[in-house]
Design a protein around this motif. Structure first.
Motif, PDB file in Angstrom:
ATOM      1  N   LEU A 238       9.251   6.460   4.772  1.00  0.00           N
ATOM      2  CA  LEU A 238       8.462   5.489   4.014  1.00  0.00           C
ATOM      3  C   LEU A 238       9.236   4.201   3.776  1.00  0.00           C
ATOM      4  O   LEU A 238       8.657   3.106   3.805  1.00  0.00           O
ATOM      5  N   ILE A 239      10.533   4.324   3.551  1.00  0.00           N
ATOM      6  CA  ILE A 239      11.354   3.125   3.370  1.00  0.00           C
ATOM      7  C   ILE A 239      11.368   2.284   4.641  1.00  0.00           C
ATOM      8  O   ILE A 239      11.182   1.061   4.604  1.00  0.00           O
ATOM      9  N   VAL A 240      11.589   2.952   5.775  1.00  0.00           N
ATOM     10  CA  VAL A 240      11.593   2.231   7.056  1.00  0.00           C
ATOM     11  C   VAL A 240      10.234   1.602   7.310  1.00  0.00           C
ATOM     12  O   VAL A 240      10.137   0.448   7.773  1.00  0.00           O
ATOM     13  N   TRP A 241       9.153   2.331   7.004  1.00  0.00           N
ATOM     14  CA  TRP A 241       7.802   1.795   7.205  1.00  0.00           C
ATOM     15  C   TRP A 241       7.552   0.558   6.361  1.00  0.00           C
ATOM     16  O   TRP A 241       7.082  -0.466   6.875  1.00  0.00           O
ATOM     17  N   ALA A 242       7.888   0.611   5.073  1.00  0.00           N
ATOM     18  CA  ALA A 242       7.592  -0.508   4.167  1.00  0.00           C
ATOM     19  C   ALA A 242       8.390  -1.750   4.545  1.00  0.00           C
ATOM     20  O   ALA A 242       7.821  -2.840   4.732  1.00  0.00           O
ATOM     21  N   PHE A 243       9.703  -1.604   4.659  1.00  0.00           N
ATOM     22  CA  PHE A 243      10.522  -2.774   4.974  1.00  0.00           C
ATOM     23  C   PHE A 243      10.311  -3.234   6.404  1.00  0.00           C
ATOM     24  O   PHE A 243      10.410  -4.430   6.698  1.00  0.00           O
ATOM     25  N   GLY A 244      10.005  -2.305   7.304  1.00  0.00           N
ATOM     26  CA  GLY A 244       9.701  -2.704   8.674  1.00  0.00           C
ATOM     27  C   GLY A 244       8.429  -3.529   8.768  1.00  0.00           C
ATOM     28  O   GLY A 244       8.371  -4.522   9.499  1.00  0.00           O
TER      29      GLY A 244
ATOM     30  N   LEU B  55       0.075  -7.114   2.548  1.00  0.00           N
ATOM     31  CA  LEU B  55       1.025  -6.005   2.453  1.00  0.00           C
ATOM     32  C   LEU B  55       1.048  -5.405   1.046  1.00  0.00           C
ATOM     33  O   LEU B  55       2.111  -5.081   0.509  1.00  0.00           O
ATOM     34  N   ALA B  56      -0.128  -5.235   0.469  1.00  0.00           N
ATOM     35  CA  ALA B  56      -0.195  -4.711  -0.902  1.00  0.00           C
ATOM     36  C   ALA B  56       0.405  -3.303  -0.987  1.00  0.00           C
ATOM     37  O   ALA B  56       1.143  -2.996  -1.937  1.00  0.00           O
ATOM     38  N   GLU B  57       0.101  -2.444  -0.007  1.00  0.00           N
ATOM     39  CA  GLU B  57       0.646  -1.081  -0.033  1.00  0.00           C
ATOM     40  C   GLU B  57       2.153  -1.090   0.068  1.00  0.00           C
ATOM     41  O   GLU B  57       2.843  -0.329  -0.622  1.00  0.00           O
ATOM     42  N   GLU B  58       2.688  -1.981   0.925  1.00  0.00           N
ATOM     43  CA  GLU B  58       4.133  -2.051   1.096  1.00  0.00           C
ATOM     44  C   GLU B  58       4.822  -2.539  -0.183  1.00  0.00           C
ATOM     45  O   GLU B  58       5.850  -2.000  -0.593  1.00  0.00           O
ATOM     46  N   TRP B  59       4.241  -3.559  -0.830  1.00  0.00           N
ATOM     47  CA  TRP B  59       4.843  -4.049  -2.083  1.00  0.00           C
ATOM     48  C   TRP B  59       4.775  -2.972  -3.162  1.00  0.00           C
ATOM     49  O   TRP B  59       5.692  -2.846  -3.983  1.00  0.00           O
ATOM     50  N   GLY B  60       3.703  -2.192  -3.169  1.00  0.00           N
ATOM     51  CA  GLY B  60       3.608  -1.109  -4.141  1.00  0.00           C
ATOM     52  C   GLY B  60       4.680  -0.065  -3.928  1.00  0.00           C
ATOM     53  O   GLY B  60       5.316   0.392  -4.887  1.00  0.00           O
ATOM     54  N   PHE B  61       4.910   0.314  -2.667  1.00  0.00           N
ATOM     55  CA  PHE B  61       5.948   1.317  -2.412  1.00  0.00           C
ATOM     56  C   PHE B  61       7.335   0.765  -2.689  1.00  0.00           C
ATOM     57  O   PHE B  61       8.203   1.475  -3.211  1.00  0.00           O
ATOM     58  N   ILE B  62       7.582  -0.503  -2.344  1.00  0.00           N
ATOM     59  CA  ILE B  62       8.888  -1.105  -2.621  1.00  0.00           C
ATOM     60  C   ILE B  62       9.139  -1.148  -4.127  1.00  0.00           C
ATOM     61  O   ILE B  62      10.255  -0.885  -4.599  1.00  0.00           O
ATOM     62  N   ALA B  63       8.097  -1.477  -4.907  1.00  0.00           N
ATOM     63  CA  ALA B  63       8.238  -1.456  -6.366  1.00  0.00           C
ATOM     64  C   ALA B  63       8.521  -0.042  -6.858  1.00  0.00           C
ATOM     65  O   ALA B  63       9.350   0.166  -7.754  1.00  0.00           O
ATOM     66  N   PHE B  64       7.831   0.956  -6.284  1.00  0.00           N
ATOM     67  CA  PHE B  64       8.085   2.358  -6.626  1.00  0.00           C
ATOM     68  C   PHE B  64       9.521   2.744  -6.319  1.00  0.00           C
ATOM     69  O   PHE B  64      10.206   3.369  -7.134  1.00  0.00           O
ATOM     70  N   LEU B  65      10.020   2.359  -5.157  1.00  0.00           N
ATOM     71  CA  LEU B  65      11.365   2.733  -4.734  1.00  0.00           C
ATOM     72  C   LEU B  65      12.433   2.073  -5.602  1.00  0.00           C
ATOM     73  O   LEU B  65      13.345   2.744  -6.109  1.00  0.00           O
ATOM     74  N   LEU B  66      12.328   0.753  -5.783  1.00  0.00           N
ATOM     75  CA  LEU B  66      13.372   0.028  -6.496  1.00  0.00           C
ATOM     76  C   LEU B  66      13.372   0.314  -7.986  1.00  0.00           C
ATOM     77  O   LEU B  66      14.357   0.037  -8.669  1.00  0.00           O
TER      78      LEU B  66
END
Length: 352
Positions: free
Chosen positions: A77-83, A218-229
Motif C-alpha cells: 500500500l505504501i508503494v502504491w500510494a507514493f507511486g 488522488l484522494a484515496e492516496e492522500w487518505g492512506f498517506i495521512a493514515f500512514l504518517l
C-alpha cells in the motif's frame, strides 16, 4: 555529603551520555532488538492463543506468517500510494514547471536568486547521489527487517522460558519489577497501537472525504498517506498536510483555495489528535506533549525512521518501569501518568 551526591550525579550523567552514544554508534545492533521487542509485545497474545490450540512450533509459524503478510500488505500500500503520487507528478510536469517558474519569478522579484541556488546544488551528480542513497536505504531496510524477523522468531520462543527464569531468580524484588514492568509495558503498547491505529483510520477517512469533496486528485492516496504518517506523532501529521497542500498549489487557481486546503487538513489533524485521541486513550497512556515531541526527535536522530516510529512506545516503557519503583516514580509522575493501581500499591507499601 554534598560532594558525594555531586559525584554520584556526575557519574549518572556520564553513564547516560555513554549509553546514548552506544545506542547511536551501535544502532544496527540495538534498533532491531528494540523493534523486535515492540513486535513481540504486539504478536504475543496471538501466539499464546494459538499455542493453546496447536503445537508450539506450528503456532509460531502461523504467528510469523500473519506478521509477514501484514507487513507485505502494508508495504504494498505504501508503494502504491507514493507511486501513484509520483506518476501523477511526472504526468503533470508541465503544470508543476509553470508553478515553479511563478514561484521563482516572485522570489527573484524580492531579491532571492532561486535559479542560481538550484543550479549550484541540484545537478545530475546530485540526482545520481539521491538515487544511490535511496537504493542504499532500501537495501539497509531489507537487512533491518530480516534481522528483526530473526529476533522475533527467537523472542517468541523465549517468552515463556524468560518468565520461568524470572520466577526462580534469587533477587525477588528485581524479578518482580521486571516481570510486572514487562507485562504492563506490553499491555500499554498494545493499547497504544490500537488507539493510534483507530485514530489513523479516522484521520485517513476524513482526509479522503475532504479531498474528494474539494476535488483534489488522488484522494484515496492522500487518505492512506495521512493514515500512514499519523503513526509518527506531531511530525507525521505535519508532513501529511504539507504534501497535499503543495499538490493543491498546482491544481487550484487561487491562493485562497490553497490556504483553505491547508487550514482544513490541519483542522482534521487537530480535532483527531488533540480532542478525540486523548479521550479515547485515557490517562494510562497520557504523556506530556513536549516529551512526545522530544521522543520522536531523539529516537529518529539515533535510529532514523524506525526510531521515530517506536520513540513513543519506548517512552511508554520507560514511564511504566519508572512508576513501579519508589526511587524513580517521580520521573514517571513528571513526564506521564502513573496508573492508579501503582499509586495504591505504593501507598499500601508505605503504610506497611
Amino acid at each position: 555529603m554534598t560532594s558525594a551526591k555531586t559525584s554520584q550525579a556526575a557519574q549518572v550523567i556520564v553513564a547516560l551520555v555513554l549509553f546514548v552514544a552506544a545506542l547511536s554508534i551501535a544502532s544496527s545492533v540495538f534498533a532491531p532488538v528494540a523493534f523486535a521487542l515492540f513486535i513481540i509485545a504486539l504478536v504475543w497474545p496471538l501466539q499464546k492463543a494459538l499455542q493453546g490450540l496447536l503445537p508450539r512450533l506450528l503456532a509460531l509459524a502461523l504467528s510469523l506468517s500473519v506478521m509477514v503478510v501484514a507487513f507485505f500488505a502494508f508495504g504494498s500500500l505504501i508503494v502504491w500510494a507514493f507511486g501513484r503520487v509520483g506518476r501523477w507528478i511526472v504526468s503533470d510536469a508541465a503544470r508543476f514547471q509553470a508553478f515553479y517558474e511563478q514561484i521563482t519569478l516572485w522570489l527573484e522579484g524580492h531579491g532571492i536568486a532561486v535559479a542560481a541556488l538550484w543550479s549550484e546544488n541540484f545537478s545530475s551528480a546530485w540526482v545520481l547521489r539521491a538515487v544511490q542513497t535511496v537504493s542504499g536505504r532500501l537495501n539497509s531496510t531489507m537487512s533491518f527487517w530480516l534481522v528483526v524477523l530473526v529476533y522475533v522468531l527467537l523472542g517468541l520462543l523465549e517468552v515463556e522460558d524468560f518468565g520461568r527464569r524470572l520466577k526462580v531468580m534469587r533477587n525477588r524484588d528485581m524479578a518482580e519489577l521486571i516481570l510486572r514492568g514487562s507485562i504492563a509495558t506490553a499491555a500499554k503498547i498494545r493499547r497504544y497501537m490500537l488507539v493510534r491505529t483507530a485514530m489513523s483510520v479516522i484521520t485517513g477517512l476524513l482526509v479522503w472525504v475532504f479531498a474528494r469533496t474539494v476535488g483534489l486528485p488522488l484522494a484515496e492516496e492522500w487518505g492512506f498517506i495521512a493514515f500512514l504518517l499519523n503513526y509518527v506523532p506531531f511530525m507525521g501529521p505535519l508532513v501529511a498536510t504539507v504534501f497535499p497542500t503543495l499538490f493543491a498549489m498546482t491544481q487550484f487557481g487561487s491562493w485562497q483555495a490553497v490556504i483553505a486546503v491547508f487550514a482544513c487538513l490541519n483542522l482534521i489533524q487537530f480535532i483527531v489528535g488533540s480532542y478525540i485521541e486523548p479521550r479515547v486513550a485515557g490517562s494510562a497512556l497520557s504523556i506530556s506533549p513536549p516529551i512526545v515531541l522530544f521522543s520522536v526527535f531523539f529516537w529518529s536522530y539515533l535510529w532514523g525512521v524506525f526510531g521515530a516510529f517506536i520513540g513513543v512506545p519506548i517512552t511508554i516503557a520507560l514511564i511504566t518501569f519508572c512508576a513501579l519503583h519508589p526511587s524513580s516514580r517521580w520521573l514517571a509522575e513528571m513526564i506521564g501518568a502513573v496508573p492508579k493501581e501503582t499509586s495504591a500499591t505504593a501507598g499500601s507499601g508505605a503504610a506497611a
